[in-house]
Design a protein around this motif. Structure first.
Motif, PDB file in Angstrom:
ATOM      1  N   GLY A  42      -6.356  -4.573   6.831  1.00 12.80           N
ATOM      2  CA  GLY A  42      -5.346  -5.395   7.219  1.00 12.80           C
ATOM      3  C   GLY A  42      -6.176  -7.108   7.783  1.00 12.80           C
ATOM      4  O   GLY A  42      -5.734  -7.988   7.448  1.00 12.80           O
ATOM      5  N   ILE A  45      -7.447  -8.602   4.373  1.00 16.74           N
ATOM      6  CA  ILE A  45      -6.539  -9.215   3.467  1.00 16.74           C
ATOM      7  C   ILE A  45      -5.974 -10.496   4.318  1.00 16.74           C
ATOM      8  O   ILE A  45      -5.803 -11.684   3.884  1.00 16.74           O
ATOM      9  CB  ILE A  45      -5.494  -8.466   3.342  1.00 16.74           C
ATOM     10  CG1 ILE A  45      -5.790  -7.054   2.307  1.00 16.74           C
ATOM     11  CG2 ILE A  45      -4.296  -8.952   2.637  1.00 16.74           C
ATOM     12  CD1 ILE A  45      -5.029  -6.040   2.241  1.00 16.74           C
ATOM     13  N   SER A  68      -0.911 -12.867  -1.784  1.00 13.13           N
ATOM     14  CA  SER A  68       0.230 -12.789  -1.057  1.00 13.13           C
ATOM     15  C   SER A  68       1.535 -12.153  -1.783  1.00 13.13           C
ATOM     16  O   SER A  68       2.166 -11.218  -1.114  1.00 13.13           O
ATOM     17  CB  SER A  68       0.791 -14.161  -0.987  1.00 13.13           C
ATOM     18  OG  SER A  68       2.011 -14.232  -0.260  1.00 13.13           O
ATOM     19  N   SER A  71       0.438  -8.210  -1.245  1.00 18.65           N
ATOM     20  CA  SER A  71       0.746  -7.890   0.123  1.00 18.65           C
ATOM     21  C   SER A  71       2.192  -7.798   0.419  1.00 18.65           C
ATOM     22  O   SER A  71       2.870  -6.759   0.890  1.00 18.65           O
ATOM     23  CB  SER A  71       0.129  -8.907   1.015  1.00 18.65           C
ATOM     24  OG  SER A  71       0.843  -8.801   2.185  1.00 18.65           O
ATOM     25  N   ASN A  72       3.121  -8.720  -0.197  1.00 22.46           N
ATOM     26  CA  ASN A  72       4.742  -8.714   0.016  1.00 22.46           C
ATOM     27  C   ASN A  72       5.128  -7.475  -0.791  1.00 22.46           C
ATOM     28  O   ASN A  72       6.288  -6.840  -0.201  1.00 22.46           O
ATOM     29  CB  ASN A  72       5.272 -10.094  -0.479  1.00 22.46           C
ATOM     30  CG  ASN A  72       4.847 -11.213   0.317  1.00 22.46           C
ATOM     31  OD1 ASN A  72       4.622 -10.931   1.639  1.00 22.46           O
ATOM     32  ND2 ASN A  72       4.850 -12.301  -0.015  1.00 22.46           N
ATOM     33  N   ARG A  75       4.385  -4.189   1.126  1.00 21.25           N
ATOM     34  CA  ARG A  75       4.914  -4.118   2.496  1.00 21.25           C
ATOM     35  C   ARG A  75       6.560  -4.319   2.192  1.00 21.25           C
ATOM     36  O   ARG A  75       7.322  -3.693   3.465  1.00 21.25           O
ATOM     37  CB  ARG A  75       4.669  -5.128   3.390  1.00 21.25           C
ATOM     38  CG  ARG A  75       5.108  -6.698   3.236  1.00 21.25           C
ATOM     39  CD  ARG A  75       4.360  -7.415   4.002  1.00 21.25           C
ATOM     40  NE  ARG A  75       4.772  -8.858   3.800  1.00 21.25           N
ATOM     41  CZ  ARG A  75       5.775  -9.615   4.589  1.00 21.25           C
ATOM     42  NH1 ARG A  75       6.059  -8.800   5.829  1.00 21.25           N
ATOM     43  NH2 ARG A  75       6.112 -10.617   4.563  1.00 21.25           N
ATOM     44  N   PRO A 113      -0.746  -4.176   4.523  1.00 24.39           N
ATOM     45  CA  PRO A 113      -0.323  -5.591   4.146  1.00 24.39           C
ATOM     46  C   PRO A 113       0.582  -6.091   5.321  1.00 24.39           C
ATOM     47  O   PRO A 113       0.872  -7.223   5.407  1.00 24.39           O
ATOM     48  CB  PRO A 113       0.588  -5.421   3.053  1.00 24.39           C
ATOM     49  CG  PRO A 113      -0.085  -4.096   2.086  1.00 24.39           C
ATOM     50  CD  PRO A 113      -0.423  -3.195   3.496  1.00 24.39           C
ATOM     51  N   ALA A 116      -1.766  -7.350   7.845  1.00 28.86           N
ATOM     52  CA  ALA A 116      -2.286  -8.665   7.219  1.00 28.86           C
ATOM     53  C   ALA A 116      -1.526  -9.726   7.597  1.00 28.86           C
ATOM     54  O   ALA A 116      -2.037 -10.658   7.824  1.00 28.86           O
ATOM     55  CB  ALA A 116      -2.705  -8.449   5.736  1.00 28.86           C
ATOM     56  N   ARG A 117      -0.211  -9.520   7.433  1.00 33.30           N
ATOM     57  CA  ARG A 117       0.595 -10.877   7.846  1.00 33.30           C
ATOM     58  C   ARG A 117       0.455 -11.179   9.130  1.00 33.30           C
ATOM     59  O   ARG A 117       0.524 -12.210   9.509  1.00 33.30           O
ATOM     60  CB  ARG A 117       2.079 -10.215   7.247  1.00 33.30           C
ATOM     61  CG  ARG A 117       2.328 -10.572   5.952  1.00 33.30           C
ATOM     62  CD  ARG A 117       2.092 -12.043   5.352  1.00 33.30           C
ATOM     63  NE  ARG A 117       2.254 -12.180   3.864  1.00 33.30           N
ATOM     64  CZ  ARG A 117       2.011 -13.220   3.162  1.00 33.30           C
ATOM     65  NH1 ARG A 117       1.807 -14.311   3.931  1.00 33.30           N
ATOM     66  NH2 ARG A 117       2.185 -13.330   1.803  1.00 33.30           N
TER      67      ARG A 117
END
Length: 229
Positions: A42, A45, A68, A71-72, A75, A113, A116-117
């Motif tokens: 995380g 990323i 992105s 990741s999106n 998750r 992910p 990571a955000r």
């Protein structure tokens, strides 16, 4: 009615201490191991998202969109569906689709992910003037990362991993329904399938205790790290 309710939820003869101890150990194993990998992945990323978004060059903007999007995507997939989709990968990596270790790939891929955000958000909250001053003084990117960016955002990073860890405890409970073990498996297979609600109740209480302990640890660490406190 009262007698029936009492017998349903407080029939302590259904409780097998050894089974609960083993299930708790399995839940802790899944949570701790996956948290270590999620924290590392995380952070990596999140750094990529942060730096690609700051640089307006076409290549960096493209890389940001790619990272992105990936990741999106991961998750956003419901965990119970993701763990089923990853059965072939899990079987190839671990050799089995059952047990606590088999749940690790899905736990890591789903939670990394998400964290990571949170990392990206934490880095964006760092004063841009501090970063610009570091760059003006000739600091390299790596020096800015481990001497400025991470130290300045450390309270938010710890808070984020706390939230992520608590989320993963819920994921381990869901994974238990399809054979990963842990308190979720005990509640579903030993409690729900056997119509033994005392087992479900006690497993739920133990999961809540784990959540409260992790939240307390996270809050304590954040308070110690936060310079504003």
């Amino acid at each position: 009615m009262d007698k029936s309710f009492t017998e349903m939820y407080f029939n302590w003869s259904e409780i097998q201490p050894d089974a609960f101890i083993q299930a708790t150990k399995e839940t802790l194993y899944m949570t701790i191991v996956s948290t270590v990998f999620v924290a590392i992945l995380g952070l990596i990323i999140g750094l990529m998202l942060f730096y690609f978004s700051r640089n307006k060059k076409p290549l960096n903007r493209f890389l940001y969109l790619v990272v992105s999007l990936i990741s999106n995507t991961f998750r956003s997939i419901p965990f119970i569906i993701l763990i089923i989709l990853l059965f072939p990968l899990t079987k190839a990596l671990i050799g089995t689709m059952l047990g606590p270790t088999a749940a690790l790939p899905a736990l890591i891929i789903s939670a990394a992910p998400f964290y990571a955000r949170l990392v990206d958000i934490a880095f964006r909250e760092v004063d841009s003037g501090v970063l610009e001053a570091s760059e003006a003084m000739g600091a390299t990117k790596w020096q800015i990362i481990y001497k400025v960016l991470i130290p300045e955002s450390l309270p938010a990073l710890v808070s984020g991993i706390t939230v992520t860890t608590i989320t993963m405890i819920g994921f381990t409970a869901m994974a238990g329904a399809i054979g990963s073990g842990g308190l979720g498996a005990l509640a579903y297979q030993g409690g729900f399938m056997g119509n033994k609600y005392t087992i479900i109740m006690l497993a739920t209480v133990l999961i809540l205790v784990l959540v409260f302990i992790i939240q307390w640890i996270g809050d304590t660490v954040v308070k110690r790290l936060d310079k504003r406190a």
